[in-house]
Structures are given as structure tokens and as C-alpha cells.
Design a protein around this motif. Sequence first.
Motif, PDB file in Angstrom:
ATOM      1  N   THR A  23     -57.129 -37.451 -90.957  1.00 48.27           N
ATOM      2  CA  THR A  23     -57.858 -37.279 -92.226  1.00 48.27           C
ATOM      3  C   THR A  23     -56.861 -36.899 -93.319  1.00 48.27           C
ATOM      4  N   VAL A  24     -57.329 -36.952 -94.557  1.00 46.06           N
ATOM      5  CA  VAL A  24     -56.457 -36.534 -95.658  1.00 46.06           C
ATOM      6  C   VAL A  24     -56.103 -35.053 -95.520  1.00 46.06           C
ATOM      7  N   PHE A  25     -56.985 -34.265 -94.899  1.00 46.22           N
ATOM      8  CA  PHE A  25     -56.716 -32.840 -94.695  1.00 46.22           C
ATOM      9  C   PHE A  25     -55.514 -32.614 -93.763  1.00 46.22           C
ATOM     10  N   HIS A  26     -55.213 -33.622 -92.934  1.00 40.88           N
ATOM     11  CA  HIS A  26     -54.080 -33.508 -92.003  1.00 40.88           C
ATOM     12  C   HIS A  26     -52.752 -33.933 -92.616  1.00 40.88           C
ATOM     13  N   LYS A  27     -52.755 -34.507 -93.805  1.00 38.07           N
ATOM     14  CA  LYS A  27     -51.509 -35.001 -94.397  1.00 38.07           C
ATOM     15  C   LYS A  27     -50.566 -33.825 -94.675  1.00 38.07           C
ATOM     16  N   TRP A  28     -49.273 -34.105 -94.548  1.00 37.31           N
ATOM     17  CA  TRP A  28     -48.247 -33.059 -94.633  1.00 37.31           C
ATOM     18  C   TRP A  28     -48.340 -32.258 -95.937  1.00 37.31           C
ATOM     19  N   ASP A  29     -48.395 -32.946 -97.070  1.00 34.39           N
ATOM     20  CA  ASP A  29     -48.413 -32.230 -98.350  1.00 34.39           C
ATOM     21  C   ASP A  29     -49.701 -31.420 -98.528  1.00 34.39           C
ATOM     22  N   PHE A  30     -50.784 -31.902 -97.948  1.00 36.80           N
ATOM     23  CA  PHE A  30     -52.037 -31.144 -98.001  1.00 36.80           C
ATOM     24  C   PHE A  30     -51.858 -29.834 -97.241  1.00 36.80           C
TER      25      PHE A  30
END
Length: 336
Positions: A23-30
Motif C-alpha cells: 500500500t502507499v502507507f508501506h512506501k519508504w518515504d511515507f
Amino acid sequence: MQISIIHEKDMWDRFIDQSPGGTVFHKWDFLKTVEKHTGYKLLPYGFYISEEIMCVVPLFYRNIRGVKMLFSPPPQSGIPYLGFVLSRNCMNMKLSKKGQRLYEMGKIFSAEVDSLSPNYVSVCLTPSITDVRPFKWNGFITDPLYTFYFNLEHSLDEICDGFNTSKRTAVKKMDKYNMKLVETNDIGQFYKSSVERYRDQGLTFPIVSKEYLQELHQLFPAQIKVYSITDAEDNMIGGVLTSEHRKLTMWMGSVKPAVKAPVNEFLFWEFIKKSKNEGYQIMEMGGADIPRLCAFKSQFNPDMYVNYRIYKKDLIGSMAEWFYINVHRKRTSAEV
């Protein structure tokens, strides 16, 4: 199978992009933004077989006055679920082989958690992780949570026909209110109105700061979006924050309670149409676990999906949890 911290952003994001459960929540910058604003230290773990990554899990660690805590996601991040992401290869394995991999993963994860000696551990899994036996077998307690999905493979007429009578009638008469859904960049207004709406209900808006949301919006403009709802006189009567990555999720929102127009009905219907027009197969709206919300949202006849929370705590962790729920959260709510 081995476990170790992943330090390379590109490697991490490539894995998240390739896995159907990312998910987008798992992206590094997030995750790094969550770390920066919540004060929890990010521990981005990878599970390897030889050189192949089978799974990743971002944990967040913090020691507050001697109480050691591990979360995924941490409090005040607003993230509905996080936890483990399996590789595409692992997700497509036959049950016997996949079960063996998950068993190994649960055992190694439990040993790694024990090495950190936390008093409290809580991991909210995504709906893509339904087999929680490896965690139960290693001392974790499992707690089923729920979320609502709309299956957008159905036509708009079929979706609307599933609504109860009052909601179908509201959709058919929607045009007379001349409400508009407008994408905006005004995170500050969304945050301010949401804090006020939560405070009116005696609740605390579960977000650490306005700056946290602004930074996420700047980092992920195509995935994290904010919308305002206006009436016929262009007065703002509500706001919604969405995550739009593989599915459209109505992440959080608030609507002015004194408005006579059917604002929530308008919102759900507009986002269903928007999601379908943009090719998403699923639109998600939370609230299935909250009694005051689920009765209303059930009238739109969404499908219900389970996502699990796994947790364990010792005596100190139990006391810290009690203090957080019964003292800290109420005090914070009163001060907002």
C-alpha cells in the motif's frame, strides 16, 4: 529464512510496488515521514530466503519512560493498517508451501520481537493477510477488525440498487442540493475542520499534526488527496482525505453536522462514481468497527472484509495501555 533490517529505499519500494499487498502507507518515504513526526524509530525488516525477499514488515519502536513499545502502525499516524507485505511469489504458493513459509516467518518474527524485549506489541495487518495462525502459535493474541469495500466490477445501477430505500431516494434527489466535490490543496483547512468536528464529539482527531499531513500530501500528490464539499452558495460543508493506490480509500473525513443536505450520501456516491471512472476495482470506506458509523454505512450495502490485529503485552504493557486509553487520550481530547 533469515530476518534483517533493510536500509535501501529503492530495494524496499521496489518490493512494495511488486507485491499485490503493498500500500502507499508501506512506501519508504511515507514510513520515514511517520517516523519523523511521531517520534517512533522505524525498523524496516525483511525476511529472506537466500537472496530473495519473501516478506517485509515496518515496525516502529519507542521507549517512553521505561515502557518499550512496538507498533505497526504507531499511534497518531492515522494509518488504518500496515504490518506484513508478502512477495508476489509467496502469495501465489500452494497452501502447503505457503503455510510452511508463514510458519517460519512467524517463528523468526516472534524471536526478533523477543530480542527487543518490548512491553507492548501491536501490529494491524492489511486485509491481504488472513492466515494469522503462525502468530497465534507464537504467543500473539489475534483480534479481528473490519473494513467496508465496494466491489466496482458491478454497474452503478447495480450498486445503487443495493442501497436501502432511503439512500436510493437520496441519490435520486441529489441534484437539487447542487453540492460539489472539489479536489484542493488546502490541508490546513481540512485539518482544522476535522479537529473541530472530533472535539465536538468529545474525541481526539487521531493525527499527530497538520504538518504531518502536509508533508505526506507533498510527497505523494498522486496518492494522497484532499477534497472539499461545497453547497450551492460555495460554503464548505465537509472535507475528505483519500489514499488512491490500487484502490480508492476514503481515509478520513468530517462533515458539518448542522447541514440539512445529505452530505454523506453525496460523498459516498460521488466517490463510487469517481473510483469507477478512474478504473479502480475497489472503493474502501472505514468505520465498520465503530458502532456509531457502521449502522449508517451498512445502509449502502458494502462488502465487509476482515483485517487482523496481532498483539501481546506484559503487565507493564497492560498498565501503559490502560493509562493511554483512560487518562492520556481523554486529557488530550479535552486540551485540543
